[in-house]
Design a protein around this motif. Structure first.
Motif, short mmCIF file in Angstrom:
data_model
loop_
_atom_site.label_atom_id
_atom_site.label_comp_id
_atom_site.label_asym_id
_atom_site.label_seq_id
_atom_site.Cartn_x
_atom_site.Cartn_y
_atom_site.Cartn_z
N LEU A 145 0.81 -1.18 0.09
CA LEU A 145 -0.02 0.08 0.08
C LEU A 145 0.91 1.14 0.00
N TYR A 146 0.67 2.23 -1.05
CA TYR A 146 1.48 3.42 -1.00
C TYR A 146 0.42 4.59 -0.93
N ILE A 147 0.55 5.28 0.01
CA ILE A 147 -0.34 6.49 0.35
C ILE A 147 0.39 7.79 0.18
N ALA A 148 -0.13 8.55 -0.79
CA ALA A 148 0.50 10.01 -1.01
C ALA A 148 -0.38 10.99 -0.88
N SER A 149 0.07 12.11 -0.12
CA SER A 149 -0.75 13.13 0.16
C SER A 149 0.12 14.45 -0.07
N ASP A 150 -0.73 15.54 -0.48
CA ASP A 150 -0.04 17.10 -0.44
C ASP A 150 -1.02 18.03 0.34
N GLY A 151 -0.43 18.78 1.13
CA GLY A 151 -1.02 19.40 2.20
C GLY A 151 -1.44 20.94 1.63
N ARG A 152 -1.21 20.95 0.49
CA ARG A 152 -1.80 22.39 -0.39
C ARG A 152 -3.00 22.23 -0.70
N GLY A 153 -3.72 23.25 -0.18
CA GLY A 153 -5.34 23.16 -0.70
C GLY A 153 -6.04 23.02 0.65
N PRO A 154 -7.24 23.43 0.49
CA PRO A 154 -8.25 23.40 1.82
C PRO A 154 -8.61 22.03 2.10
N LEU A 155 -9.07 21.65 3.22
CA LEU A 155 -9.40 20.48 3.57
C LEU A 155 -10.66 20.14 2.83
N THR A 156 -10.88 18.49 2.95
CA THR A 156 -11.99 18.00 2.19
C THR A 156 -13.31 18.63 2.80
N PRO A 157 -14.16 18.79 2.30
CA PRO A 157 -15.52 19.19 2.72
C PRO A 157 -16.43 18.12 3.18
N TYR A 158 -16.12 16.95 2.90
CA TYR A 158 -17.05 15.70 3.12
C TYR A 158 -16.58 14.65 4.32
N PRO A 159 -17.56 14.39 4.91
CA PRO A 159 -17.11 13.60 6.06
C PRO A 159 -16.57 11.97 5.50
N SER A 160 -15.52 11.47 6.28
CA SER A 160 -14.85 10.13 5.70
C SER A 160 -16.11 8.99 6.05
N ASP A 161 -15.86 8.05 4.93
CA ASP A 161 -16.64 6.79 5.35
C ASP A 161 -15.71 5.76 5.77
N ILE A 162 -14.37 5.81 5.98
CA ILE A 162 -13.60 4.97 6.70
C ILE A 162 -13.40 5.22 8.37
#
Length: 733
Positions: free
Chosen positions: A470-487
């Motif tokens: 499993l490879y998870i990549a993220s970028d901290g630039r941008g607003p946070l997601t507006p949707y609640p998580s399903d996990i």
């Protein structure tokens, strides 16, 4: 005087043989009359047939017979060069058609039975080189005669027994107002022992009055409205109980027009074979029955309808009441679902269905069947699709399953993002991680296929993932997601189907997390290797209770050096999402965290040795709390600053001052020199837009910071902090 007596004179010859001359005269007269009758019979019969067709069609059609010859002694008649033509104007009650035949031969007709109005035996009827063209259907058709064929025989005959019926080299073209409907390039047909009587119609061993049929078609094409069908060759025989179709093609008749919710198909089928076909049962009992049906290398593209179709048995109800197939098989198939966001395509499909029964009983829930079959065994080659199109192309190298044994095996699963995290953030307008996943093998055991087919519920005894990556990549630039998580644990309650996995095992997994913060363009990395574990009772059924919740454990290595062990307990039906976890980390150098800390937080551990860390946590929809007991020594931090000009992270005067302040505040060892052991307190607010894994990470960070001396409120704030920045520009790394 003479001794001899005088002789008596003989009778005249003309008197002795006069009766013979009369007999010869009578025979000659009869022969002459028969000859004259035979001479004039053929023209009279030819004219009679042509006149009868004109009278019965009220002058709408004209029959022309090129030659007609009768053979009374053999009871046969031969007609050549037949032509049936419509008048210039045909009534709306009759179809407009043309027909031509090279020869029609009827032999062995029982004239005596015709005279006595009995069932007439006929040795054979042969029609050669038939050409039939239907040009237009009637606009106001008359109601067809509802009587069966044996009740509509000419001359009021009670029946007809035909030894052999043969149609050779027939062609057919049908259209309606210049619109092609059907075409048959060549047809050959043979039927044996046709009994056109009430007894023949009721005989369940006969098909369409005949004891045996043999049909061979070539170059068939049909327009069914929404679809067109083409069959290269077709062969059917009741003796061998077989049906063979070759080069079958089906495609939308008007692909450019809107579907209006209807299903569409595009099929290319090189060969279809049916054996053990009981065609007579289909006619008399509306029961389709066959031993086997094989589809060779079918290629099907399917456009699903907007609304779910009715069950298969309802769609087939106009044609049959029940279907039974001992074995149905697909070999080397190809299947694609068009106009679906996932765009699934399956290649190399091999499918075997045993004990297939199609009717309302077999289609009822609880029948114990899976898609009408007692057992399905299947495999496939590469399967591809796309999730969150077009972001995540996915593939499965191989699929195998057996519904009777209840197992499914997937090999070499892959999910690969099409965009880098910065590009994905720009596309969706907020921060969104990309995920790449590879699994060597995924095994399902104890699958309840009948419940899956009937109710769409998933019941699995054991699920095993071998060597997941499993490879998870993220970028901290941008607003946070507006949707609640399903996990989240409570998300299981919202599933629209029942899910019950008794055990889920992960073996020899690896996880790589990559994060690019707004502070530096250098991505931080964190690795977990040799990861394995098990989850028990992952369910939203009656198995999930407060006394029997989900439990699980996992063991792995952080940066392939620090052993970690985590345990979890969660009641998945709890509306508050409450769950608990505990675990420990083994001996390790704290510097193994620098690959993530340095690029993302501009700080690093200069030194630090952990002997053991034990933690417990409790989470719910609002927060995570718990304790952390960390045994460590010689902890030293270093604060740094990213220099854009040199594209590197280095020391400055300001960072040196901050480093001194940090190291003066934190505890460099635990227990303290006096022996006092300090326990860190976990406290962190839950953000519903993030997964439960983020909540656990927040708890670990909060407890870890507090255990090294950071004040609790500051530790809580730091654990909850999330990077936000303007969305990255196009082409940014």
């Amino acid at each position: 005087m003479s001794d001899s007596a005088p002789s008596v004179p003989a009778s005249p010859p003309t008197r002795r043989y006069r009766w013979a001359w009369w007999l010869l005269g009578i025979l000659a007269t009869v022969a002459l009359l028969i000859g004259l009758a035979l001479y004039f019979l053929d023209p009279w019969l030819k004219q009679k047939l042509e006149k009868q067709v004109a009278e019965q069609t009220h002058g709408q059609y004209q029959l022309k017979i090129g030659d007609l010859r009768t053979h009374l002694f053999s009871g046969s008649i031969e007609l050549r060069y037949l032509r049936l033509r419509p008048a210039a104007q045909v009534a709306d009650t009759l179809p407009r058609l043309r027909a031509a035949a090279a020869r029609l031969t009827v032999s062995g007709v029982g004239l005596w039975e015709v005279w006595r109005k009995e069932v007439v035996p006929v040795d054979s009827l042969a029609l050669d080189s038939l050409r039939f063209a239907l040009e237009c259907f009637p606009k106001k058709p008359t109601c067809p005669d509802p009587r069966p064929l044996h009740q509509r025989l000419p001359l009021g005959l009670p029946g007809l027994r035909l030894g052999l019926l043969r149609l050779h080299d027939a062609q057919l073209v049908a259209q309606n107002e210049a619109k092609p409907l059907a075409r048959l390039r060549r047809a050959n047909l043979t039927a044996r022992d046709l009994l056109l009587t009430a007894a023949g119609a009721a005989d369940t061993q006969r098909l369409a009055y005949a004891a045996a049929w043999q049909v061979a078609l070539r170059g068939t094409r049909f327009d069914g409205g929404l679809h067109q069908i083409r069959v290269g060759r077709a062969y059917f025989s009741t003796d061998s109980q077989s049906l063979t179709l070759r080069r079958v093609q089906l495609w939308p008749a008007r692909p450019d027009e809107p579907r209006h919710g209807a299903a569409r198909f595009r099929l290319n089928l090189p060969e279809l074979r049916a054996k053990g076909l009981k065609a007579a049962r289909w006619q008399h009992l509306r029961h389709f029955q066959a031993d086997s049906l094989v589809l060779e290398s079918p290629s099907l593209s399917f456009w699903p309808p907007d609304q779910p179709p009715p069950p298969v048995w309802k769609m087939l109800a106009p044609l049959l009441g029940r279907a039974d197939l001992k074995a149905g098989q697909v070999r080397h198939g190809w299947l694609a679902f068009a106009e679906l966001s996932h765009q699934p395509v399956a290649r190399g499909i091999n499918l075997l269905g045993l004990g297939i029964r199609v009717d309302s009983v077999a289609g009822r829930n609880g029948s114990g069947r899976v898609l009408y079959a007692r057992r399905w065994v299947g495999s496939s080659g590469r399967i591809t699709g796309t999730f969150s199109a077009p972001t995540y192309p996915a593939s499965i190298a191989q699929l195998n399953f057996d519904t009777q044994k209840g197992w499914v095996r997937l090999r070499r699963l892959a999910l690969t993002p099409r965009f880098r995290p910065a590009e994905l953030n720009r596309r969706v307008g907020y921060q969104k991680s990309t995920i790449a996943l590879r699994i060597a093998e995924l095994n399902f055991q104890g699958v309840d296929f009948p419940r899956l087919a009937d109710d769409k519920d998933v019941f699995v005894s054991r699920l095993t993932a071998e060597r997941p990556r499993l490879y998870i990549a993220s970028d901290g630039r941008g607003p946070l997601t507006p949707y609640p998580s399903d996990i989240t644990p409570e998300a299981v309650r919202r599933l629209k189907f029942k899910l019950d996995v008794r055990r889920f095992d992960v073996r020899n997994g690896r996880l790589l997390s990559v994060y690019r913060s707004p502070a530096t363009p250098i991505a931080g990395t964190l690795r977990f290797t040799r990861f394995g574990g098990s989850i028990f009772n992952f369910s939203n059924t009656h198995h999930q209770t407060p006394a029997t919740p989900l439990t699980g454990y996992a063991v792995g290595y952080l940066e392939n050096q620090c052993r970690m062990e985590v345990h979890l307990r969660a009641y998945l039906l709890d509306p508050l999402g409450r769950h608990t976890g505990w675990g420990n980390f083994g001996p390790a150098q704290l510097t193994i965290l620098n690959p993530m800390l340095l690029p993302t937080r501009e700080m690093r551990f200069e030194s630090g040795q952990v002997q053991r860390i034990d933690f417990t946590m409790r989470g719910d929809q609002k927060q995570v709390t718990g304790t952390m007991r960390a045994r460590y020594s010689d902890v030293k931090f270093q604060q740094l600053r990213y220099k854009k000009k040199d594209d590197k992270i280095d020391k400055t005067l300001w960072t040196r001052l901050k480093t001194g302040a940090i190291n003066a505040v934190i505890r460099d060892q635990n227990p303290r020199p006096g022996g006092r052991f300090v326990t860190g307190e976990m406290t962190s607010r839950r953000e519903p837009r993030f997964s439960v894994f983020s909540l656990w990470r927040q708890g670990i960070v909060s407890g870890g910071l507090h255990s090294v001396g950071v004040p609790q409120k500051m530790a809580q704030k730091l654990s909850q902090s999330q990077d936000t920045a303007p969305l990255p520009p196009a082409g940014a790394r």
